[in-house]
Structure formats: structure tokens, C-alpha cells
Design a protein around this motif. Structure first.
Motif, PDB file in Angstrom:
ATOM      1  N   GLY A 183     113.261  25.326 103.669  1.00 22.89           N
ATOM      2  CA  GLY A 183     112.135  24.879 102.848  1.00 22.89           C
ATOM      3  C   GLY A 183     112.604  24.105 101.637  1.00 22.89           C
ATOM      4  O   GLY A 183     113.765  24.221 101.213  1.00 22.89           O
ATOM      5  N   PRO A 232     108.240  35.640  98.941  1.00 25.21           N
ATOM      6  CA  PRO A 232     108.992  35.985  97.734  1.00 25.21           C
ATOM      7  C   PRO A 232     108.363  35.381  96.479  1.00 25.21           C
ATOM      8  O   PRO A 232     107.693  34.343  96.533  1.00 25.21           O
ATOM      9  CB  PRO A 232     110.366  35.351  97.972  1.00 25.21           C
ATOM     10  CG  PRO A 232     110.397  34.933  99.413  1.00 25.21           C
ATOM     11  CD  PRO A 232     108.962  34.687  99.786  1.00 25.21           C
ATOM     12  N   GLY A 282     117.829  26.964 107.607  1.00 20.31           N
ATOM     13  CA  GLY A 282     118.105  26.961 106.165  1.00 20.31           C
ATOM     14  C   GLY A 282     119.125  28.029 105.805  1.00 20.31           C
ATOM     15  O   GLY A 282     119.031  28.674 104.759  1.00 20.31           O
ATOM     16  N   THR A 303     113.114  18.956 110.764  1.00 15.89           N
ATOM     17  CA  THR A 303     112.044  17.968 110.913  1.00 15.89           C
ATOM     18  C   THR A 303     112.148  17.211 112.245  1.00 15.89           C
ATOM     19  O   THR A 303     111.327  16.341 112.518  1.00 15.89           O
ATOM     20  CB  THR A 303     112.031  16.957 109.744  1.00 15.89           C
ATOM     21  OG1 THR A 303     113.218  16.167 109.802  1.00 15.89           O
ATOM     22  CG2 THR A 303     111.954  17.659 108.407  1.00 15.89           C
ATOM     23  N   VAL A 363     113.266  33.765  93.105  1.00 15.56           N
ATOM     24  CA  VAL A 363     114.545  34.203  93.664  1.00 15.56           C
ATOM     25  C   VAL A 363     115.602  33.158  93.298  1.00 15.56           C
ATOM     26  O   VAL A 363     115.366  31.943  93.459  1.00 15.56           O
ATOM     27  CB  VAL A 363     114.454  34.312  95.208  1.00 15.56           C
ATOM     28  CG1 VAL A 363     115.805  34.677  95.796  1.00 15.56           C
ATOM     29  CG2 VAL A 363     113.388  35.324  95.617  1.00 15.56           C
ATOM     30  N   THR A 385     121.395  21.301 112.203  1.00 11.00           N
ATOM     31  CA  THR A 385     120.023  21.071 112.684  1.00 11.00           C
ATOM     32  C   THR A 385     119.136  20.636 111.535  1.00 11.00           C
ATOM     33  O   THR A 385     119.122  21.273 110.480  1.00 11.00           O
ATOM     34  CB  THR A 385     119.428  22.390 113.265  1.00 11.00           C
ATOM     35  OG1 THR A 385     120.321  22.925 114.238  1.00 11.00           O
ATOM     36  CG2 THR A 385     118.073  22.152 113.891  1.00 11.00           C
TER      37      THR A 385
HETATM   38  N1  LIG Z   1     113.803  30.811  95.800  1.00  9.61           N
HETATM   39  C1  LIG Z   1     112.557  31.166  95.591  1.00  9.61           C
HETATM   40  O1  LIG Z   1     112.153  31.497  94.459  1.00  9.61           O
HETATM   41  C2  LIG Z   1     111.575  31.197  96.730  1.00  9.61           C
HETATM   42  C3  LIG Z   1     110.330  31.802  96.503  1.00  9.61           C
HETATM   43  C4  LIG Z   1     109.397  31.811  97.519  1.00  9.61           C
HETATM   44  C5  LIG Z   1     109.701  31.256  98.742  1.00  9.61           C
HETATM   45  N2  LIG Z   1     110.912  30.671  98.947  1.00  9.61           N
HETATM   46  C6  LIG Z   1     111.164  30.056 100.255  1.00  9.61           C
HETATM   47  O2  LIG Z   1     112.347  30.588 100.806  1.00  9.61           O
HETATM   48  C7  LIG Z   1     112.933  29.628 101.681  1.00  9.61           C
HETATM   49  C8  LIG Z   1     114.413  29.493 101.371  1.00  9.61           C
HETATM   50  O3  LIG Z   1     114.556  28.906 100.082  1.00  9.61           O
HETATM   51  P1  LIG Z   1     115.752  29.239  99.083  1.00  9.61           P
HETATM   52  O4  LIG Z   1     115.148  29.764  97.856  1.00  9.61           O
HETATM   53  O5  LIG Z   1     116.805  30.005  99.775  1.00  9.61           O
HETATM   54  O6  LIG Z   1     116.229  27.735  98.739  1.00  9.61           O
HETATM   55  P2  LIG Z   1     117.586  26.948  98.986  1.00  9.61           P
HETATM   56  O7  LIG Z   1     118.749  27.699  98.455  1.00  9.61           O
HETATM   57  O8  LIG Z   1     117.343  25.571  98.463  1.00  9.61           O
HETATM   58  O9  LIG Z   1     117.680  26.908 100.580  1.00  9.61           O
HETATM   59  C9  LIG Z   1     116.877  26.055 101.351  1.00  9.61           C
HETATM   60  C10 LIG Z   1     117.527  25.892 102.707  1.00  9.61           C
HETATM   61  O10 LIG Z   1     116.689  25.009 103.491  1.00  9.61           O
HETATM   62  C11 LIG Z   1     117.551  24.077 104.127  1.00  9.61           C
HETATM   63  N3  LIG Z   1     116.834  22.851 104.452  1.00  9.61           N
HETATM   64  C12 LIG Z   1     116.166  22.010 103.618  1.00  9.61           C
HETATM   65  N4  LIG Z   1     115.704  20.959 104.313  1.00  9.61           N
HETATM   66  C13 LIG Z   1     116.082  21.145 105.603  1.00  9.61           C
HETATM   67  C14 LIG Z   1     115.913  20.401 106.798  1.00  9.61           C
HETATM   68  N5  LIG Z   1     115.254  19.229 106.824  1.00  9.61           N
HETATM   69  N6  LIG Z   1     116.441  20.887 107.947  1.00  9.61           N
HETATM   70  C15 LIG Z   1     117.136  22.049 107.947  1.00  9.61           C
HETATM   71  N7  LIG Z   1     117.313  22.803 106.861  1.00  9.61           N
HETATM   72  C16 LIG Z   1     116.803  22.341 105.692  1.00  9.61           C
HETATM   73  C17 LIG Z   1     118.710  23.860 103.171  1.00  9.61           C
HETATM   74  O11 LIG Z   1     119.878  23.483 103.886  1.00  9.61           O
HETATM   75  P3  LIG Z   1     120.457  22.002 104.051  1.00  9.61           P
HETATM   76  O12 LIG Z   1     120.180  21.273 102.763  1.00  9.61           O
HETATM   77  O13 LIG Z   1     121.916  22.232 104.298  1.00  9.61           O
HETATM   78  O14 LIG Z   1     119.766  21.423 105.236  1.00  9.61           O
HETATM   79  C18 LIG Z   1     118.899  25.272 102.637  1.00  9.61           C
HETATM   80  O15 LIG Z   1     119.760  26.006 103.472  1.00  9.61           O
HETATM   81  C19 LIG Z   1     112.136  28.329 101.501  1.00  9.61           C
HETATM   82  O16 LIG Z   1     111.206  28.207 102.560  1.00  9.61           O
HETATM   83  C20 LIG Z   1     111.407  28.551 100.178  1.00  9.61           C
HETATM   84  O17 LIG Z   1     110.217  27.828 100.094  1.00  9.61           O
HETATM   85  C21 LIG Z   1     111.858  30.644  97.974  1.00  9.61           C
END
Ligand SMILES: NC(=O)c1ccc[n+]([C@@H]2O[C@H](COP(=O)([O-])OP(=O)(O)OC[C@H]3O[C@@H](n4cnc5c(N)ncnc54)[C@H](OP(=O)(O)O)[C@@H]3O)[C@@H](O)[C@H]2O)c1
Length: 248
Positions: free
Chosen positions: A92, A187, A13, A65, A190, A62
Motif C-alpha cells: 500500500g 492499523p 509489500g 498493479t 505504525v 512483483t
Molecule cells: N504504517 C501505518 O501507520 C499504517 C496504518 C494503517 C494501514 N497501513 C497499511 O499497511 C500496509 C503496509 O504499509 P506499511 O506501513 O508497512 O508501509 P511501508 O513500510 O511503506 O510498506 C509498504 C510496502 O508496499 C510495497 N509496495 C508499494 N507499492 C507496491 C507495488 N506497486 N507493488 C508491490 N508492492 C508495493 C512496498 O514495497 P516496494 O516499494 O519494494 O514495492 C512496501 O513493501 C499498507 O497497505 C498501508 O496502507 C499502514
């Protein structure tokens, strides 16, 4: 020398949000990054930016899943760099909706990415750490892995699962003396692209409101760097990182 310098770090991600911020932070501290996600244009742009700033990064498209693709990611990294020091299990999605909406497809996707993706990465990458008796797994859970709220049930379930996987992995590796550290990062709000994965309009409006207090992703990146840069006999096992003004 920094405990991050020359470490080989895979980030899933890495194409946006926390993963992208962590890649930049760790590259600036001398790590060798392997960037993984599905969107190649974003990965290439990030790779080029890191390299132009004097850092080291490669990428591999990659989908977490797919166990096969995770195994190919591990093999590619070992071929390029000879070892894997850290896995940041970050990919995620968060398509939130009330259970009575019956969005079964979204439940399946969340389970596939947020739980099975994390396990596939462990299956593909941790064996080489066990062989070397050295490694660090950092899993992205969430405040939603500690608290449950209406509309977040399935997402919370996946993040509770990540927390359980982190603690179980930690105990098993400690028991087996593999020197693998495990960090569960939770987190709060964010700023990232995560909210875009919520399709339900009522839920999305509520989240947009809640996320007005969101902090920048580089705050989480710094916490990830902190966990990595501790001496190898220290495991930072649990981090909850909220915006100062976030209540729940
Ligand atoms: N933002 C928040 O408030 C927050 C709070 C708590 C926890 N989190 C956790 O932090 C993590 C990162 O989230 P983020 O906030 O940075 O969100 P984001 O900007 O939407 O980033 C999510 C990343 O996951 C990748 N992804 C999604 N499906 C995928 C797949 N099938 N295979 C490979 N990569 C995949 C996306 O890339 P592609 O679409 O290019 O594949 C993207 O790079 C997540 O696990 C989220 O649950 C976030």
C-alpha cells in the motif's frame, strides 16, 4: 502443532514495515513465506535473514498493479510449495494531500496499488484456495478505512474500499462453502516507510507530528499471526489496532 506451522503464506509489500515484520513473525512460527514487492535487494536481504534464522522463505519481485505479475507470483508459489494457505494483501501507499491540490497522478497510484492491487491478488491467488476448499485472505485496511479526515480523502477512500472488499469476499466465500477465511486488519499509526510516500510538505509535517505515537510494525504482525493461528472453523473478520494513546 501450531496452526501456522508449514502454512504457505504470500505477503505482498514484504520489503518493509508491516509486511516485513509479518514475514519475520510468521517465519518464526514455522510458516513457508513467499515475499513479494518491487525492491529486490530488500526482499533478498529479508529472505536471507529468515533462512539464517532457520526459517523458510523465498521471494519474487512483483508489482501488485500488474495482474500478469500477480498470476506469475501465484504460479511460482504453487510450483515451489504446491499450495497457498494464506494471502496477506499488504502492499500500500499513502501519498496524502488536500483534494484542491489536484494531485491526480497520486490518486491514480493509490487506486492502482491500494484497491486494484488487492483485487488482482484475489483474482490470481484465491481460485487455488477455492479448489482446495481452504484458505485465508488477510487485507490491510486502516483506521482510515473507518474514519475520514481532511487531506486523507482519497487514501481513506481506498481503505474503505479494502474494508468493503474484505466483507464482500467473506460473505461470498461463506455462501459458497469454500472454507476461506477473511480478515480485515485496520492499523492506526505504525512506524514504517509509509509516510515517505506523502510528498505534500504541509501534510507530511502534520503526519510526522501525528505519528509520534506510532507503534512498531511487529505489533501488527502479532495480530496477523493471531488471526492465522485460530482453528480453521474460526474467522477473525475485523481487527482495529491503534496505539493505546492514539485518539482518532
Ligand atoms: N504504517 C501505518 O501507520 C499504517 C496504518 C494503517 C494501514 N497501513 C497499511 O499497511 C500496509 C503496509 O504499509 P506499511 O506501513 O508497512 O508501509 P511501508 O513500510 O511503506 O510498506 C509498504 C510496502 O508496499 C510495497 N509496495 C508499494 N507499492 C507496491 C507495488 N506497486 N507493488 C508491490 N508492492 C508495493 C512496498 O514495497 P516496494 O516499494 O519494494 O514495492 C512496501 O513493501 C499498507 O497497505 C498501508 O496502507 C499502514
Amino acid at each position: 502443532m501450531s496452526h501456522i506451522q508449514d502454512k504457505v503464506i504470500i505477503i505482498t509489500g514484504a520489503s518493509s514495515g508491516i509486511g516485513e515484520a509479518a514475514a519475520k513473525e510468521l517465519a518464526s512460527k514455522g510458516a513457508k513465506l513467499v515475499l513479494a514487492a518491487r525492491r529486490e535487494d530488500r526482499l533478498k536481504k529479508l529472505q536471507d535473514e529468515i533462512q539464517n534464522n532457520g526459517g523458510q522463505a523465498i521471494y519474487k519481485v512483483t508489482d501488485v498493479t500488474s495482474l500478469t505479475q500477480m498470476e506469475e507470483l501465484a504460479a511460482h508459489t504453487l510450483k515451489k510449495f504446491g499450495k497457498i494457505d494464506v494471502l496477506v494483501n499488504n502492499a500500500g501507499i499513502m501519498p496524502q494531500a488536500f483534494l484542491n491540490e489536484n494531485k491526480v497522478d497520486e490518486w491514480d497510484k493509490m487506486i492502482d496499488v491500494n484497491i486494484k492491487g488487492v483485487l488482482y491478488a484475489i483474482a490470481a491467488i484465491v481460485p487455488s484456495m477455492r479448489e482446495r476448499k481452504s484458505g485465508h485472505v488477510i487485507n490491510l485496511s486502516s483506521v482510515a478505512g473507518h474514519n475520514i479526515y481532511p487531506g486523507g480523502t482519497v487514501y481513506c477512500g481506498t481503505k474503505f474500499a479494502v474494508k468493503a472488499i474484505s466483507e464482500g469476499l467473506r460473505q461470498e466465500e461463506a455462501m459458497n462453502g469454500t472454507n476461506i477465511r477473511v480478515t480485515n486488519v485496520s492499523p492506526g499509526a505504525v512506524s514504517s516507510e509509509l509516510l515517505e510516500t506523502t510528498t505534500d510538505p504541509t501534510m507530511k509535517a502534520g503526519l510526522d507530528e501525528f505519528y509520534q505515537v506510532a507503534i512498531d510494525a511487529d505489533r501488527i504482525a502479532r495480530a496477523i499471526a493471531f488471526a492465522i493461528e485460530q482453528p480453521s472453523d474460526v474467522g477473525i473478520n475485523e481487527m482495529i489496532i491503534r496505539p493505546t494513546v492514539q485518539v482518532g
